[in-house]
Design a protein around this motif. Structure first.
Motif, mmCIF file in Angstrom:
data_model
loop_
_atom_site.group_PDB
_atom_site.id
_atom_site.type_symbol
_atom_site.label_atom_id
_atom_site.label_comp_id
_atom_site.label_asym_id
_atom_site.label_seq_id
_atom_site.Cartn_x
_atom_site.Cartn_y
_atom_site.Cartn_z
ATOM 1 N N ASN A 11 -7.778 -3.347 -11.448
ATOM 2 C CA ASN A 11 -7.261 -3.921 -10.214
ATOM 3 C C ASN A 11 -6.808 -2.858 -9.228
ATOM 4 O O ASN A 11 -6.691 -3.107 -8.040
ATOM 5 N N ALA A 37 -9.817 -0.507 -6.489
ATOM 6 C CA ALA A 37 -10.189 -0.717 -5.091
ATOM 7 C C ALA A 37 -9.219 -0.012 -4.150
ATOM 8 O O ALA A 37 -9.572 0.393 -3.063
ATOM 9 N N GLU A 38 -7.966 0.140 -4.592
ATOM 10 C CA GLU A 38 -6.980 0.759 -3.711
ATOM 11 C C GLU A 38 -7.064 2.274 -3.736
ATOM 12 O O GLU A 38 -6.702 2.936 -2.778
ATOM 13 N N PHE A 46 0.843 -1.198 0.000
ATOM 14 C CA PHE A 46 0.000 0.000 0.000
ATOM 15 C C PHE A 46 0.869 1.235 0.000
ATOM 16 O O PHE A 46 2.034 1.175 0.369
ATOM 17 N N TYR A 81 -1.923 11.055 -6.040
ATOM 18 C CA TYR A 81 -2.119 12.281 -6.807
ATOM 19 C C TYR A 81 -3.516 12.242 -7.371
ATOM 20 O O TYR A 81 -3.819 11.459 -8.245
ATOM 21 N N ASP A 82 -4.374 13.100 -6.858
ATOM 22 C CA ASP A 82 -5.774 13.017 -7.208
ATOM 23 C C ASP A 82 -6.146 13.865 -8.409
ATOM 24 O O ASP A 82 -7.170 13.678 -9.018
ATOM 25 N N LYS A 103 -10.263 -8.393 2.042
ATOM 26 C CA LYS A 103 -10.514 -7.826 0.710
ATOM 27 C C LYS A 103 -9.767 -8.619 -0.358
ATOM 28 O O LYS A 103 -10.274 -8.783 -1.463
ATOM 29 N N ALA A 163 -17.373 -1.530 -6.184
ATOM 30 C CA ALA A 163 -16.379 -2.557 -6.464
ATOM 31 C C ALA A 163 -15.297 -2.608 -5.395
ATOM 32 O O ALA A 163 -14.612 -3.610 -5.252
ATOM 33 N N SER A 164 -15.147 -1.509 -4.632
ATOM 34 C CA SER A 164 -14.124 -1.557 -3.591
ATOM 35 C C SER A 164 -14.682 -2.215 -2.342
ATOM 36 O O SER A 164 -13.985 -2.378 -1.353
ATOM 37 N N ARG A 165 -15.962 -2.566 -2.366
ATOM 38 C CA ARG A 165 -16.539 -3.185 -1.186
ATOM 39 C C ARG A 165 -16.949 -4.624 -1.411
ATOM 40 O O ARG A 165 -17.132 -5.377 -0.469
ATOM 41 N N ILE A 210 -18.496 -7.906 4.318
ATOM 42 C CA ILE A 210 -17.488 -6.906 4.632
ATOM 43 C C ILE A 210 -18.164 -5.575 4.841
ATOM 44 O O ILE A 210 -17.944 -4.877 5.801
ATOM 45 N N GLU A 211 -19.014 -5.260 3.922
ATOM 46 C CA GLU A 211 -19.771 -4.031 4.086
ATOM 47 C C GLU A 211 -21.209 -4.391 3.811
ATOM 48 O O GLU A 211 -21.548 -4.775 2.707
ATOM 49 N N ILE A 249 -11.592 -8.491 -4.017
ATOM 50 C CA ILE A 249 -11.762 -7.062 -4.259
ATOM 51 C C ILE A 249 -10.415 -6.459 -4.639
ATOM 52 O O ILE A 249 -10.324 -5.571 -5.473
ATOM 53 N N MET A 250 -9.352 -6.958 -4.030
ATOM 54 C CA MET A 250 -8.005 -6.499 -4.367
ATOM 55 C C MET A 250 -7.166 -7.702 -4.773
ATOM 56 O O MET A 250 -7.375 -8.795 -4.283
ATOM 57 N N ALA A 251 -6.205 -7.435 -5.640
ATOM 58 C CA ALA A 251 -5.295 -8.498 -6.029
ATOM 59 C C ALA A 251 -4.036 -8.384 -5.169
ATOM 60 O O ALA A 251 -3.572 -7.282 -4.904
ATOM 61 N N PHE A 257 -8.566 8.023 -11.258
ATOM 62 C CA PHE A 257 -7.298 8.460 -10.682
ATOM 63 C C PHE A 257 -7.191 9.976 -10.630
ATOM 64 O O PHE A 257 -6.588 10.530 -9.715
#
Lengths: 408, 273
Positions: free
Chosen positions: B267, B270-271, A15, A21-22, A80, B102-104, A103-104, A85-87, B176
């Motif tokens: 992929n 979700a992060e 992580f 950067y949004d 997750k 999708a993140s949940r 989870i939720e 949901i995540m790899a 993003f």
């Protein structure tokens, strides 16, 4: 059937710390900086960390496994990853059977749709077929206890009602494997109890469960085995009772580290729990006095300091306070250090886990907190009785008159 | 990248979710509107009316009268253009919205853009009915019935592919960088000036030679040519074919790039969320 339901092999997940950067305005300068400095090498970037590091475990079919650990230990990340949901960055996992995750709850609920419409929507999101939902609709409505409002848009629901409806839908999937993250704390006490009973029923029906909770009594009740995660690593995997002790120990050590940094005129150090024999422990026997010992340090002259110990249940319910000023104990107010011992006698609480928060106040100005430990310490109470009540209501039961004899 | 058969199989396994999400989008869109589904009829009529006003103004400036062929041309162009804009912005914004979900919880991510497309197509099928009824109902109906009409679905499909591909690219980027949404809005707002919707290529003079390179333009011109035609004759003029092939090539590449972008970034969604 010896094949485990869940196999996790050396799972790693990376992580980033800090903001991503949004917007382009932030990205472009960041890219320039990167180009100048050159891209970083190695596995971890300068702002990256391992949320999961080499996590390996197995859960046998029909077993339930608890996962506990301090905040940020990677518990939710693990679930997750397992629920796809995540790899993961590295490692693998195998899941044998239909998996559902709590989870939720209420994922995808839309405020403008009615409760009934949301049952179908949420059910579809959880992977149920329309036919399946239709068959269970009545049971779901019954379980949620919001029948009266089932055709009202969900935006007019209270948050508790929404949570109950969400849980009711989720509880009516029939998975082979269920992942649960902190969701058994929704609704009022009555509904919580219903959820727990439902969980027991599911467990008895032979499904495999991974259960994350901070409510240690729930973990103890539902899971014979528990994994303790800390900073992304598995630090323990085995029977639940030692796992809980280890976890509480971890929390205490974190609390110790946190108190060192506080800049205050007075402070407590080396807080230790002792048995009546004077041995250091993390477990008190409910039938014996409990001892707390700590070093009381004065760094700068203060007025009239006294120590408070707040007792709470591990789920955060405040139970009571021990106050050193109630005994007219004069603590030193000149720079120096002394060792103080407090004996809690008799312990009025039932078996289970409790947290103790230490504070120093000034009697000259009672509201003024001179020092407060950042985090509470935890202690486990043990005894011959079954775990249960937080506060023991012991007393004498007598029959005041003779029962009137019933004539045939 | 997963094999296409895998992609399709995943969606098939989750078809009930696709239906539920599409149903939700449609239901929510019209639920709190007093006029409800009437909006789906009014919006195409209003956008056609806007085009007719532009054409009437042109006719007035050129001291001629507005003919039915031009009115019909506006009709058949405005619906495909709304579809293009609708699918593009629906997909682009839908990805960000869907990623929250999708993140949940797990489901094949390609369901998200597909649900947006289906929701938009539902609106458009209503618009299409409106356009067809209007075309047949107006006096001196400009619609020319011929085998050429079979090309309309082909052109619409190419437009849809282009819109979906662009939507996937913008939508993935939007997750993003939230700037993308604003950039897209600006592009679409200015886009109508560079697309022959209300003004046709042959009315644009020199500018027309630039506008024809807008990959949407040949398809809109093509649709107009095969439906209302020119001077009472329907069909694609031979000079148009290269441009139409150019559009088709762009549509296919854009869709491919869009799917690849989405596949590569899903992929990470979700992060980021």
């Amino acid at each position: 059937m010896t094949e485990p339901a869940i196999q996790v092999q050396g799972l790693w997940k990376k992580f980033r710390k800090g903001e991503l950067y949004d917007s382009l305005r932030e990205l472009i300068p960041a890219l320039m900086k990167k180009a100048v400095r050159g891209s970083f090498t190695g596995d971890l970037g300068n702002k990256e960390f391992w949320a999961l590091a080499d996590v390996t475990f197995e859960v046998a079919r029909g077993q339930s496994l608890g996962i506990i650990g301090p905040n940020g230990a990677g518990k939710s990340t693990l679930l997750k990853v397992l629920s796809r949901i995540m790899a993961p960055n590295r490692g693998s996992y195998h899941i044998h059977g239909r998996l559902s995750s709590l989870i939720e709850i209420g994922a995808g609920f839309h405020g403008d749709l009615t409760g009934r419409e949301n049952i179908y929507l949420n059910g579809a999101i959880l992977g149920m077929k329309r036919r399946e939902i239709r068959a269970k609709e009545e049971a779901i409505i019954e379980f949620s206890g919001v029948r009266e409002f089932i055709d009202t848009p969900v935006k007019r629901y209270s948050s508790g009602m929404k949570a109950r409806l969400g849980f009711a839908v989720a509880a009516h999937m029939d998975p082979d494997i269920l992942l649960i993250d902190e969701v058994l704390s929704v609704g009022d006490a009555l509904f919580r109890d219903k959820c727990l009973r439902h969980m027991h029923k599911l467990l008895n029906s032979g499904i495999t469960v991974i259960f994350i909770s901070h409510i240690l009594d729930q973990v103890r009740n539902l899971c014979p085995n528990t994994v303790v995660l800390d900073k992304g690593r598995v630090v323990y995997n085995g029977p639940t009772d030692p796992a809980i002790r280890l976890y509480l120990d971890l929390l205490s050590r974190q609390a110790d580290a946190a108190t060192e940094t506080v800049d205050a005129p007075v402070s407590l150090r080396n807080i230790r729990f002792l048995t009546p024999e004077g041995d250091e422990t993390l477990e008190w026997n409910v039938e014996q006095p409990g001892l707390v010992e700590f070093e009381f340090q004065v760094h700068r002259p203060v007025g009239d300091p006294f120590v408070l110990i707040n007792f709470s249940s591990i789920s955060g319910i405040y139970l009571g306070t021990a106050n050193s000023s109630h005994q007219d104990l004069k603590l030193p107010n000149r720079p120096g250090t002394c060792t103080v011992r407090f004996t809690l006698d008799p312990i009025p609480f039932g078996e289970g886990d409790y947290s103790l928060e230490f504070k120093i106040h000034d009697a000259a100005d009672e509201l003024r907190c001179l020092w407060g430990g950042a985090q509470a310490l935890a202690i486990t109470l043990r005894g011959p009785r079954r775990p249960g009540p937080m506060v023991r209501c012991d007393g004498n039961w007598t029959i005041q008159d003779q029962p009137a004899s019933t004539r045939p | 990248m997963l094999a296409p058969t895998q992609l399709v199989k995943e969606v098939y396994d989750y078809r009930e979710l696709l239906v539920a999400l599409t149903y939700r989008d449609i239901r929510v869109k019209y639920k709190q509107a007093v006029m409800g589904f009437l909006w789906a009829f009014c919006i195409p009529v209003l956008s056609i009316a806007a085009g007719v006003v532009v054409q009437a103004a042109m006719a007035f400036l050129q001291h001629r009268s507005l003919n039915m062929q031009q009115v019909g041309s506006v009709m058949v162009r405005s619906m495909p253009w709304s579809m293009f804009v609708g699918v593009l912005s629906g997909t682009a914004n839908g990805i960000l919205g869907g990623m929250g979900l999708a993140s949940r919880i797990y489901f094949p991510r390609q369901v998200i853009p597909l649900a947006s497309v289906l929701g938009t197509l539902f609106d458009l099928s209503i618009s299409a009915v409106v356009v067809i009824v209007l075309l047949l109902a107006i006096p001196d109906s400009p619609l020319i019935l011929s085998w050429n009409l079979l090309l309309v679905p082909v052109f619409l499909l190419l437009l849809l592919m282009m819109a979906l591909g662009l939507g996937l690219i913008f939508g993935s980027a939007n997750v993003f960088f939230r700037d993308v949404k604003y950039i897209l809005n600006v592009i679409l707002q200015f886009g109508i000036f560079f697309t022959p919707v209300y003004l046709f290529i042959d009315q644009l003079g020199k500018l027309g030679r630039v506008v024809i390179w807008n990959p949407v333009a040949p398809l809109l011109e093509g649709i107009a040519s095969v439906t209302v035609g020119r001077n009472g004759v329907a069909g694609i003029e031979s000079g148009m074919w290269p441009f139409i092939l150019y559009s088709a090539a762009i549509a296919i590449s854009v869709l491919y790039v869009g799917m690849a972008t989405f596949r590569r970034t899903e992929n990470l969604f979700a992060e980021v969320m």
